[in-house]
Design a protein around this motif. Structure first.
Motif, PDB file in Angstrom:
ATOM      1  N   ARG A   2      -4.516  -0.511  -7.622  1.00 35.98           N
ATOM      2  CA  ARG A   2      -3.662  -0.494  -6.325  1.00 35.98           C
ATOM      3  C   ARG A   2      -4.471  -1.635  -5.599  1.00 35.98           C
ATOM      4  O   ARG A   2      -3.599  -2.377  -4.801  1.00 35.98           O
ATOM      5  CB  ARG A   2      -4.176   0.950  -5.504  1.00 35.98           C
ATOM      6  N   ASP A   3      -5.596  -1.794  -5.759  1.00 37.45           N
ATOM      7  CA  ASP A   3      -6.528  -2.684  -4.848  1.00 37.45           C
ATOM      8  C   ASP A   3      -5.961  -4.339  -5.425  1.00 37.45           C
ATOM      9  O   ASP A   3      -5.649  -5.188  -4.487  1.00 37.45           O
ATOM     10  CB  ASP A   3      -7.909  -2.836  -5.161  1.00 37.45           C
TER      11      ASP A   3
ATOM     12  N   VAL B 204      -0.298   4.717  -7.959  1.00 37.76           N
ATOM     13  CA  VAL B 204      -0.932   3.583  -8.156  1.00 37.76           C
ATOM     14  C   VAL B 204      -2.376   3.718  -7.595  1.00 37.76           C
ATOM     15  O   VAL B 204      -2.306   3.768  -6.315  1.00 37.76           O
ATOM     16  CB  VAL B 204      -0.455   2.218  -8.360  1.00 37.76           C
ATOM     17  N   THR B 205      -3.477   3.769  -8.182  1.00 37.88           N
ATOM     18  CA  THR B 205      -4.626   4.133  -7.640  1.00 37.88           C
ATOM     19  C   THR B 205      -5.891   3.332  -7.877  1.00 37.88           C
ATOM     20  O   THR B 205      -5.470   2.416  -8.821  1.00 37.88           O
ATOM     21  CB  THR B 205      -5.245   5.580  -7.722  1.00 37.88           C
TER      22      THR B 205
ATOM     23  N   THR C  65       2.652   1.615  -3.443  1.00 37.70           N
ATOM     24  CA  THR C  65       1.517   2.146  -4.245  1.00 37.70           C
ATOM     25  C   THR C  65       1.258   3.795  -4.388  1.00 37.70           C
ATOM     26  O   THR C  65       1.107   4.482  -5.376  1.00 37.70           O
ATOM     27  CB  THR C  65       0.244   1.511  -4.227  1.00 37.70           C
ATOM     28  N   ASP C  66       1.504   4.161  -2.982  1.00 40.01           N
ATOM     29  CA  ASP C  66       1.418   5.773  -2.766  1.00 40.01           C
ATOM     30  C   ASP C  66       2.670   6.309  -3.492  1.00 40.01           C
ATOM     31  O   ASP C  66       2.483   7.232  -4.236  1.00 40.01           O
ATOM     32  CB  ASP C  66       1.283   5.945  -1.395  1.00 40.01           C
TER      33      ASP C  66
ATOM     34  N   SER D  64       0.975  -1.163   0.008  1.00 37.28           N
ATOM     35  CA  SER D  64      -0.189  -0.007   0.026  1.00 37.28           C
ATOM     36  C   SER D  64       0.733   1.212   0.055  1.00 37.28           C
ATOM     37  O   SER D  64       0.600   2.110  -0.575  1.00 37.28           O
ATOM     38  CB  SER D  64      -0.773   0.055   1.314  1.00 37.28           C
TER      39      SER D  64
END
Length: 288
Positions: free
Chosen positions: A72-73, A67-68, A62-63, A59
């Motif tokens: 990201r999920d 990545v969103t 990804t920040d 997480s």
């Protein structure tokens, strides 16, 4: 037992994605480490697969990489799945080093291409034949470890019969495989009859390289190629030695062995002739 969501395969994909994202970002490992409050060594371990990052670590990454949303999920879910334990995990001590990783990758593969010069491939062995092979080759294993290894080998075979989504197996065997008596005539006859039945499955192809084919490119030994349902997962090569297994991280090696497998198929008997030959050998072993 096994499913296409293998922790080992999920980890492999996660490692590839983390490397791709950092390279695209233009950031060094040191810069990434500073932004997530870690060390460049930790980032390196994530990117080389030596450490499986926690979902919270992914997480944070990804920040950094921007990545969103669903992407990201998906990465965080990969991290969750990568940290799970496959059914083979409790049996690692009974397996040669590296083979537990292979089992995990095999579990998510859609295609297995294997060449065997001496024995029937593990996915196709009967239990008595498997026991005879393991007893002959596992010099330092105790009887209980032999039985555990046999159990793991037989459990893997569920992949061939997975409801609605069985693995596709293409096995190229040297003629010596069906001529070499292992475990006695009855065991050998049963094994060859089993191969004939497997050859009748729509997801199994068996090809015999006859002695008359002469020299070929794979005389150095057996190998296995795995392909995966997601095109983003590149093919994988597995090489096995007496004491360990190896998954070379080199696309050129994969390409070389893929070409080698194609050459073997060109030299081998077709599937119908191969199965007929195996059936003939089964009758010879069963005759008294």
């Amino acid at each position: 037992m096994a499913s296409r969501r293998s922790p080992t395969a999920r980890h492999r994909r996660l490692v590839a994605e983390l490397n791709r994202l950092r390279e695209n970002s233009g950031l060094s490992r040191v810069e990434v480490a500073e932004r997530i409050g870690s060390t460049d060594t930790t980032v390196w371990r994530y990117e080389t697969g030596l450490t499986r990052p926690r979902p919270s670590d992914v997480s944070a990454l990804t920040d950094v990489y921007g990545v969103t949303g669903e992407a990201r999920d998906s990465l965080i879910q990969m991290a969750v799945e990568a940290r799970r334990r496959g059914w083979w995990h409790p049996h690692r001590q009974a397996l040669k080093p590296g083979f537990d990783s292979y089992i995990g990758l095999e579990a998510e593969a859609s295609l297995v291409r294997t060449y065997e010069p001496l024995v029937v491939p593990g996915l196709m062995q009967t239990e008595p034949y498997a026991r005879a092979v393991i007893e002959a080759t596992s010099i330092v294993q105790t009887p209980s470890e032999v039985e555990e290894t046999v159990s793991v080998r037989i459990s893997r075979q569920e992949l061939l019969h997975r409801p609605g989504d069985p693995i596709h197996l293409v096995a190229v065997l040297d003629e010596a495989v069906v001529r070499r008596q292992i475990g006695g005539r009855d065991i050998m006859s049963e094994q060859l009859e089993h191969l004939v039945r497997l050859g009748g499955l729509p997801n199994v192809e068996i090809r015999i390289v006859p002695f008359s084919a002469g020299a070929h490119a794979a005389m150095d030994g057996k190998f296995c190629l795995l392909s995966f349902p997601d095109p983003e997962d590149p093919d994988l090569l597995y090489l096995e030695q007496a004491a360990s297994g190896l998954v070379p991280d080199d696309p050129n090696q994969v390409h070389r062995y893929t070409s080698m497998f194609g050459s073997l198929c060109d030299m081998a008997l077709d599937t119908e002739t191969s199965v007929a030959f195996i059936a003939q050998m089964a009758r010879r072993f069963s005759s008294r």
